[in-house]
Every structure is written in structure tokens, then in C-alpha cells.
Design a protein around this motif. Structure first.
Motif, mmCIF file in Angstrom:
data_model
loop_
_atom_site.group_PDB
_atom_site.id
_atom_site.type_symbol
_atom_site.label_atom_id
_atom_site.label_comp_id
_atom_site.label_asym_id
_atom_site.label_seq_id
_atom_site.Cartn_x
_atom_site.Cartn_y
_atom_site.Cartn_z
ATOM 1 N N GLY A 1 2.022 -7.309 12.798
ATOM 2 C CA GLY A 1 2.022 -6.830 11.431
ATOM 3 C C GLY A 1 0.768 -6.044 11.093
ATOM 4 O O GLY A 1 -0.117 -5.815 11.930
ATOM 5 N N VAL A 2 0.677 -5.631 9.816
ATOM 6 C CA VAL A 2 -0.512 -4.964 9.306
ATOM 7 C C VAL A 2 -1.589 -6.031 9.061
ATOM 8 O O VAL A 2 -1.301 -7.070 8.467
ATOM 9 C CB VAL A 2 -0.200 -4.227 7.988
ATOM 10 C CG1 VAL A 2 -1.457 -3.595 7.416
ATOM 11 C CG2 VAL A 2 0.895 -3.188 8.200
ATOM 12 N N ASP B 1 -5.797 -2.407 9.703
ATOM 13 C CA ASP B 1 -5.223 -2.083 11.009
ATOM 14 C C ASP B 1 -3.707 -1.991 10.841
ATOM 15 O O ASP B 1 -3.053 -3.008 10.626
ATOM 16 C CB ASP B 1 -5.532 -3.170 12.044
ATOM 17 C CG ASP B 1 -6.905 -3.027 12.616
ATOM 18 O OD1 ASP B 1 -7.812 -3.690 12.109
ATOM 19 O OD2 ASP B 1 -7.051 -2.234 13.561
ATOM 20 N N PRO B 2 -3.136 -0.805 10.946
ATOM 21 C CA PRO B 2 -1.691 -0.675 10.721
ATOM 22 C C PRO B 2 -0.907 -1.175 11.927
ATOM 23 O O PRO B 2 -1.476 -1.485 12.976
ATOM 24 C CB PRO B 2 -1.516 0.826 10.555
ATOM 25 C CG PRO B 2 -2.599 1.421 11.412
ATOM 26 C CD PRO B 2 -3.770 0.474 11.283
ATOM 27 N N VAL C 1 -6.861 2.915 12.603
ATOM 28 C CA VAL C 1 -7.578 2.075 11.646
ATOM 29 C C VAL C 1 -8.053 2.896 10.453
ATOM 30 O O VAL C 1 -8.463 4.056 10.604
ATOM 31 C CB VAL C 1 -8.794 1.415 12.338
ATOM 32 C CG1 VAL C 1 -9.690 0.718 11.345
ATOM 33 C CG2 VAL C 1 -8.307 0.449 13.413
ATOM 34 N N SER C 2 -8.007 2.273 9.266
ATOM 35 C CA SER C 2 -8.491 2.938 8.061
ATOM 36 C C SER C 2 -9.514 2.057 7.365
ATOM 37 O O SER C 2 -9.432 0.824 7.406
ATOM 38 C CB SER C 2 -7.327 3.229 7.123
ATOM 39 O OG SER C 2 -7.794 3.816 5.913
ATOM 40 N N THR C 3 -10.471 2.724 6.724
ATOM 41 C CA THR C 3 -11.487 2.034 5.933
ATOM 42 C C THR C 3 -11.472 2.606 4.528
ATOM 43 O O THR C 3 -11.550 3.828 4.344
ATOM 44 C CB THR C 3 -12.884 2.219 6.541
ATOM 45 O OG1 THR C 3 -12.887 1.729 7.879
ATOM 46 C CG2 THR C 3 -13.932 1.470 5.735
ATOM 47 N N LEU C 4 -11.367 1.720 3.559
ATOM 48 C CA LEU C 4 -11.478 2.104 2.142
ATOM 49 C C LEU C 4 -12.869 1.715 1.681
ATOM 50 O O LEU C 4 -13.282 0.559 1.845
ATOM 51 C CB LEU C 4 -10.417 1.379 1.310
ATOM 52 C CG LEU C 4 -10.448 1.614 -0.209
ATOM 53 C CD1 LEU C 4 -10.012 3.051 -0.535
ATOM 54 C CD2 LEU C 4 -9.525 0.627 -0.930
ATOM 55 N N LEU D 1 -4.365 -3.644 -1.086
ATOM 56 C CA LEU D 1 -3.302 -3.796 -0.100
ATOM 57 C C LEU D 1 -3.198 -2.537 0.756
ATOM 58 O O LEU D 1 -3.304 -1.425 0.253
ATOM 59 C CB LEU D 1 -1.965 -4.024 -0.799
ATOM 60 C CG LEU D 1 -1.843 -5.308 -1.616
ATOM 61 C CD1 LEU D 1 -0.541 -5.308 -2.400
ATOM 62 C CD2 LEU D 1 -1.896 -6.523 -0.716
ATOM 63 N N CYS D 2 -2.944 -2.753 2.007
ATOM 64 C CA CYS D 2 -2.692 -1.668 2.936
ATOM 65 C C CYS D 2 -1.249 -1.788 3.422
ATOM 66 O O CYS D 2 -0.730 -2.902 3.586
ATOM 67 C CB CYS D 2 -3.664 -1.764 4.110
ATOM 68 S SG CYS D 2 -3.426 -0.531 5.393
ATOM 69 N N ALA D 3 -0.612 -0.669 3.634
ATOM 70 C CA ALA D 3 0.749 -0.650 4.176
ATOM 71 C C ALA D 3 0.854 0.453 5.207
ATOM 72 O O ALA D 3 0.087 1.421 5.177
ATOM 73 C CB ALA D 3 1.771 -0.425 3.059
ATOM 74 N N SER D 4 1.798 0.302 6.122
ATOM 75 C CA SER D 4 2.044 1.377 7.080
ATOM 76 C C SER D 4 3.540 1.580 7.247
ATOM 77 O O SER D 4 4.340 0.686 6.943
ATOM 78 C CB SER D 4 1.370 1.096 8.427
ATOM 79 O OG SER D 4 1.997 0.037 9.121
#
Lengths: 116, 113
Positions: free
Chosen positions: A3-4, A24-25, A74-77, A91-94
Motif C-alpha cells: 500500500g501507500v 511512498d506510493p 517518493v514525494s515530500t511535502l 493524506l497521500c494517495a497514488s
């Protein structure tokens, strides 16, 4: 797991400090989204990455907010000079498709940010 | 601008009662429609989705939703709720021309055993 994933799960910071939230998507997903969930505001879109295209930043509430996605994964906010109103669950989604007919988004567990 | 309205903020039902949660959206173009559920302490999970075809879609755990294009609605239904259905339910819309989801403010469902 498949999962994410997001880290940290909880973050407490002082007003004025900078914070970084990580996502991490799902492996192979080309589209990645950040949302914010707060009391009274519900779920708000922040930013969207699709492959190598320029991100859609239309939901970012101010220039204190920015996000990067390195290597298409990978993404960083980042939130600079945090304010108390930034307190929320991020929340992060992919998804495997972005602006496409079948855009099913899978959500991570979120990072609960508290700004004191 | 797109928007999603969920008519009920908090619904309280007894077990075995029937459920219908309203969802209306405003957007003139082609959309994908979703219902997500968030159980206490857990993350958002997809309950069901509509992309095209049969407007009556069936999801997990006995839930279904009907897309009525003329009414811009996508109401969620379940004939008989269980205590384990206690959760918050979110309706969401995704315009085919955009990537992000637009969410309603959510409906909290409490099922009394």
C-alpha cells in the motif's frame, strides 16, 4: 506491504518551524496526490504529480507549502513557517492513471500534524 | 468550480435498518464517482466506484450506489446495516479532465447494536 505508506505518522511542531512529510506510493503508480483533512474543512486537494509532467499545484493554500517528487516515486511535502491552522491530517494517495478514464486513488494512513 | 454536497452530517441507525446517504455534485462534464469509507482509526478505503456503464454499482460489504445523471446524484445505499458499518463515509468526484478528487464533507454513520 503493497500500500501507500507515509511518515511520520504523527508530528508535533512549534509555530514557525518547518516540517517535511514523506509519502511512498504504490510501486508502479505514476500519479501521486496530496490532500489535507481537517475539522470543518473536510478533505482538500493540495497538489498532484503525474509522471514527468509539471505538478498541478492549484490546491496549495499558500506559498509556505511546496512538494517534490524525486525519481517519479517518493514525494515530500514541505510546510515552511508552520501556523496553527496548518494542523490537520495530511493524506497521500497514488493511482496508476492520472487524468484518465479510470482514476482510482489508493490512500495512505496519513500524517497527523499538530502545530503548537 | 466543482463541488460535492453530502446532505447528512451525522446519521444514527439501529442494526438492520436501511441506509441511504445522499451525494450531489456540480460539474457539467464527464465524471468518475466514488464513495470512500474511513473506519475509526483507519485510513480511507474505496467502497465503490462508477466510471461508466450500468449506473447501479455494487461495492464491498453489501453497499451499492446509483448514479442518476439528470439529478447529478450518486447516493449510497445498504439494505441492512451492521454495527461494523460505523464509520465516516465520503463521496468524491473526479472530472475526467483533472487528476484530483473533490470530496464532500463526509457523513458520520453510527450504528447502534
Amino acid at each position: 506491504g503493497a500500500g501507500v505508506s507515509q511518515s511520520p505518522s504523527n508530528k508535533v511542531t512549534e509555530k514557525g518551524k518547518d516540517v517535511e512529510l514523506r509519502c511512498d506510493p504504490i510501486s508502479g503508480h505514476t500519479a501521486l496526490y496530496w490532500y489535507r483533512q481537517s475539522l470543518g474543512q473536510g478533505l482538500e486537494f493540495l497538489i498532484y504529480f503525474q509522471g514527468n509532467s509539471a505538478p498541478d499545484k492549484s490546491g496549495l493554500p499558500s506559498d509556505r507549502f511546496s512538494a517534490e517528487r524525486t525519481g517519479g516515486s517518493v514525494s515530500t511535502l514541505t510546510i515552511q513557517r508552520t501556523q496553527q491552522e496548518d494542523s490537520a491530517v495530511y493524506l497521500c494517495a497514488s493511482s496508476s492513471r492520472g487524468r484518465a478514464e479510470y482514476n482510482e486513488q489508493f490512500f495512505g494512513p496519513g500524517t497527523r500534524l499538530t502545530v503548537l | 468550480a466543482q463541488s460535492v454536497s453530502q446532505h447528512n452530517h451525522h446519521v444514527i441507525l439501529s442494526e438492520a435498518a436501511s441506509l441511504e446517504l445522499g451525494c450531489n455534485y456540480s460539474y457539467g462534464g464527464t465524471v468518475n464517482l466514488f464513495w470512500y469509507v474511513q473506519y475509526p482509526g483507519q485510513h480511507l478505503q474505496l467502497l465503490l466506484k462508477y466510471f461508466s456503464g450500468d449506473p447501479l454499482v455494487k461495492g464491498i460489504k453489501g453497499f451499492e450506489a446509483e448514479f442518476i445523471k439528470s439529478k447529478f446524484s450518486f447516493n449510497l445505499r445498504k439494505p441492512s446495516v451492521q454495527w461494523s458499518d460505523t464509520a465516516e463515509y465520503f463521496c468524491a468526484v473526479n472530472a475526467r479532465s483533472q487528476g484530483n478528487l473533490i470530496f464532500g464533507k463526509g457523513t458520520k454513520l453510527s450504528v447502534k447494536p
